[in-house]
Motif scaffolding. Structure first.
Motif, PDB file in Angstrom:
ATOM      1  N   ASP A   1       0.734  -1.235   0.129  1.00  0.00           N
ATOM      2  CA  ASP A   1       0.018  -0.008   0.073  1.00  0.00           C
ATOM      3  C   ASP A   1       0.874   1.408   0.049  1.00  0.00           C
ATOM      4  O   ASP A   1       0.523   2.215  -0.820  1.00  0.00           O
ATOM      5  CB  ASP A   1      -0.922   0.036   1.395  1.00  0.00           C
ATOM      6  N   GLN A   2       2.003   1.270   0.825  1.00  0.00           N
ATOM      7  CA  GLN A   2       2.946   2.252   0.647  1.00  0.00           C
ATOM      8  C   GLN A   2       3.473   2.659  -0.629  1.00  0.00           C
ATOM      9  O   GLN A   2       3.349   3.686  -1.238  1.00  0.00           O
ATOM     10  CB  GLN A   2       4.002   2.297   1.859  1.00  0.00           C
ATOM     11  N   ALA A   3       3.870   1.497  -1.278  1.00  0.00           N
ATOM     12  CA  ALA A   3       4.512   1.568  -2.494  1.00  0.00           C
ATOM     13  C   ALA A   3       3.401   2.298  -3.636  1.00  0.00           C
ATOM     14  O   ALA A   3       3.715   3.388  -4.319  1.00  0.00           O
ATOM     15  CB  ALA A   3       5.064   0.378  -2.871  1.00  0.00           C
ATOM     16  N   TRP A   4       2.310   1.820  -3.467  1.00  0.00           N
ATOM     17  CA  TRP A   4       1.231   2.500  -4.295  1.00  0.00           C
ATOM     18  C   TRP A   4       0.962   3.811  -4.073  1.00  0.00           C
ATOM     19  O   TRP A   4       0.918   4.559  -4.954  1.00  0.00           O
ATOM     20  CB  TRP A   4      -0.188   1.459  -4.168  1.00  0.00           C
ATOM     21  N   ASP A   5       1.103   4.226  -2.678  1.00  0.00           N
ATOM     22  CA  ASP A   5       0.805   5.652  -2.494  1.00  0.00           C
ATOM     23  C   ASP A   5       1.961   6.416  -3.099  1.00  0.00           C
ATOM     24  O   ASP A   5       1.811   7.490  -3.534  1.00  0.00           O
ATOM     25  CB  ASP A   5       0.759   5.995  -0.884  1.00  0.00           C
ATOM     26  N   VAL A   6       3.158   5.946  -2.928  1.00  0.00           N
ATOM     27  CA  VAL A   6       4.328   6.672  -3.518  1.00  0.00           C
ATOM     28  C   VAL A   6       4.027   6.916  -5.162  1.00  0.00           C
ATOM     29  O   VAL A   6       4.254   8.061  -5.861  1.00  0.00           O
ATOM     30  CB  VAL A   6       5.650   5.972  -3.417  1.00  0.00           C
ATOM     31  N   LEU A   7       3.703   5.905  -5.922  1.00  0.00           N
ATOM     32  CA  LEU A   7       3.538   5.869  -7.517  1.00  0.00           C
ATOM     33  C   LEU A   7       2.299   7.092  -7.670  1.00  0.00           C
ATOM     34  O   LEU A   7       2.461   7.898  -8.519  1.00  0.00           O
ATOM     35  CB  LEU A   7       3.089   4.608  -7.964  1.00  0.00           C
ATOM     36  N   ARG A   8       1.268   6.877  -6.943  1.00  0.00           N
ATOM     37  CA  ARG A   8       0.149   7.605  -6.934  1.00  0.00           C
ATOM     38  C   ARG A   8       0.444   9.168  -6.685  1.00  0.00           C
ATOM     39  O   ARG A   8       0.055   9.985  -7.387  1.00  0.00           O
ATOM     40  CB  ARG A   8      -1.106   7.409  -6.338  1.00  0.00           C
ATOM     41  N   GLU A   9       1.185   9.441  -5.841  1.00  0.00           N
ATOM     42  CA  GLU A   9       1.581  10.879  -5.216  1.00  0.00           C
ATOM     43  C   GLU A   9       2.434  11.372  -6.248  1.00  0.00           C
ATOM     44  O   GLU A   9       2.311  12.586  -6.808  1.00  0.00           O
ATOM     45  CB  GLU A   9       2.203  10.657  -3.755  1.00  0.00           C
ATOM     46  N   ALA A  10       3.681  10.674  -6.593  1.00  0.00           N
ATOM     47  CA  ALA A  10       4.307  11.164  -7.927  1.00  0.00           C
ATOM     48  C   ALA A  10       3.760  11.564  -9.047  1.00  0.00           C
ATOM     49  O   ALA A  10       4.003  12.261  -9.820  1.00  0.00           O
ATOM     50  CB  ALA A  10       5.604  10.267  -8.089  1.00  0.00           C
ATOM     51  N   SER A  11       2.549  10.748  -9.383  1.00  0.00           N
ATOM     52  CA  SER A  11       1.942  10.892 -10.555  1.00  0.00           C
ATOM     53  C   SER A  11       1.056  12.079 -10.541  1.00  0.00           C
ATOM     54  O   SER A  11       0.906  13.177 -11.495  1.00  0.00           O
ATOM     55  CB  SER A  11       1.064   9.719 -10.920  1.00  0.00           C
ATOM     56  N   GLN A  12       0.338  12.350  -9.542  1.00  0.00           N
ATOM     57  CA  GLN A  12      -0.397  13.446  -9.036  1.00  0.00           C
ATOM     58  C   GLN A  12       0.702  14.916  -9.179  1.00  0.00           C
ATOM     59  O   GLN A  12       0.156  16.028  -9.871  1.00  0.00           O
ATOM     60  CB  GLN A  12      -0.869  13.456  -7.808  1.00  0.00           C
ATOM     61  N   LEU A  13       1.644  14.554  -8.532  1.00  0.00           N
ATOM     62  CA  LEU A  13       2.560  16.126  -8.429  1.00  0.00           C
ATOM     63  C   LEU A  13       3.169  16.527  -9.513  1.00  0.00           C
ATOM     64  O   LEU A  13       3.484  17.677  -9.885  1.00  0.00           O
ATOM     65  CB  LEU A  13       3.506  15.612  -7.300  1.00  0.00           C
ATOM     66  N   SER A  14       3.365  15.351 -10.333  1.00  0.00           N
ATOM     67  CA  SER A  14       4.200  15.732 -11.919  1.00  0.00           C
ATOM     68  C   SER A  14       3.134  15.767 -13.012  1.00  0.00           C
ATOM     69  O   SER A  14       3.582  16.178 -14.024  1.00  0.00           O
ATOM     70  CB  SER A  14       5.146  14.580 -12.076  1.00  0.00           C
ATOM     71  N   ASN A  15       1.762  15.557 -12.477  1.00  0.00           N
ATOM     72  CA  ASN A  15       0.888  15.415 -13.615  1.00  0.00           C
ATOM     73  C   ASN A  15       1.174  14.432 -14.780  1.00  0.00           C
ATOM     74  O   ASN A  15       1.422  14.758 -16.088  1.00  0.00           O
ATOM     75  CB  ASN A  15       0.573  17.004 -14.350  1.00  0.00           C
ATOM     76  N   THR A  16       1.653  13.517 -14.430  1.00  0.00           N
ATOM     77  CA  THR A  16       2.122  12.424 -15.176  1.00  0.00           C
ATOM     78  C   THR A  16       1.390  11.069 -15.130  1.00  0.00           C
ATOM     79  O   THR A  16       1.083  10.806 -13.946  1.00  0.00           O
ATOM     80  CB  THR A  16       3.719  12.295 -14.992  1.00  0.00           C
TER      81      THR A  16
END
Length: 223
Positions: free
Chosen positions: A171-186
């Motif tokens: 779950d933490q790994a998923w949160d990292v990916l999702r957060e990075a996606s949102q922050l970079s709009n990627t």
């Protein structure tokens, strides 16, 4: 004295350097960066360059920001040097993430080579065997994880890479990916591709924005 190695984690280049000084018959070493693949070799080169007059070696680990299981090999290199030269060695001042890895491996984060139970008397053979088994199990689990993620879709691979390198939950790994996606709009898949490419030693096609977003997401979700 100084030695260095370069590697790649989550898509951006990182480096380990080991600076040091000799004070009388005591060597003080200051590693900086990450304890990942190649770190043990860097330390071994630094130790090999110490003068024969050195009677103790102390490592200040405050500048080490991250370690994976390669950090255990780093400690083994230090311990081997101490035993061969018959000199005391220490590695103290660990930060949060490396401390978690040491605890998972059954080592004392205060000083993994000279914990409270080992400072005044030899470690019982049963304790040594148990610690060795714990280290072997940890390495085996990470290796199995790396092999398992090789055949999975890129997002699952990226989650596995983050779990293996940061000792975090799915779950933490998923949160990292999702957060990075949102922050970079990627798109999430593109962020995941950066993580897996970095873990494989490849140069990922990542913009500076994605790399910054990954750093920020790891700090927010895992620290």
């Amino acid at each position: 004295m100084s030695s260095a190695t370069h590697t790649s984690l989550a898509g951006w280049p990182t480096a380990l350097t080991v600076d040091g000084r000799v004070e009388g018959d005591r060597a003080v070493l200051l590693p900086r960066g990450e304890l990942v693949h190649g770190c043990a070799q860097v330390l071994a080169r630094t130790l090999a360059g110490l003068p024969d007059t050195v009677r103790s070696v102390d490592l200040d680990m405050r500048e080490v920001s991250f370690m994976d299981t390669a950090g255990l090999q780093f400690l083994e290199a230090l311990d081997t040097y101490g035993r061969r030269r018959r000199v005391p060695v220490t590695a103290t001042g660990w930060n949060e993430q490396p401390r978690r890895v040491l605890e998972t491996a059954g080592l004392d984060p205060g000083d993994p080579l000279n914990g409270p139970a080992t400072r005044r008397e030899p470690v019982p053979s049963a304790v040594v065997m148990e610690r060795t088994q714990q280290l072997d199990l940890l390495r085996t689990e990470v290796e199995h994880l790396r092999r398992a993620i090789a055949g999975r879709p890129v997002i699952d691979q990226a989650r596995g890479v983050l779990m293996a390198t940061h000792a975090c939950s799915p779950d933490q790994a998923w949160d990292v990916l999702r957060e990075a996606s949102q922050l970079s709009n990627t798109k999430l898949r593109k962020v995941a591709a950066v993580v897996t490419a970095g873990a494989g030693g490849e140069e990922p096609p990542a913009s500076p924005a994605v790399r910054r977003a990954l750093r920020t997401a790891i700090d927010r979700c895992l620290n």
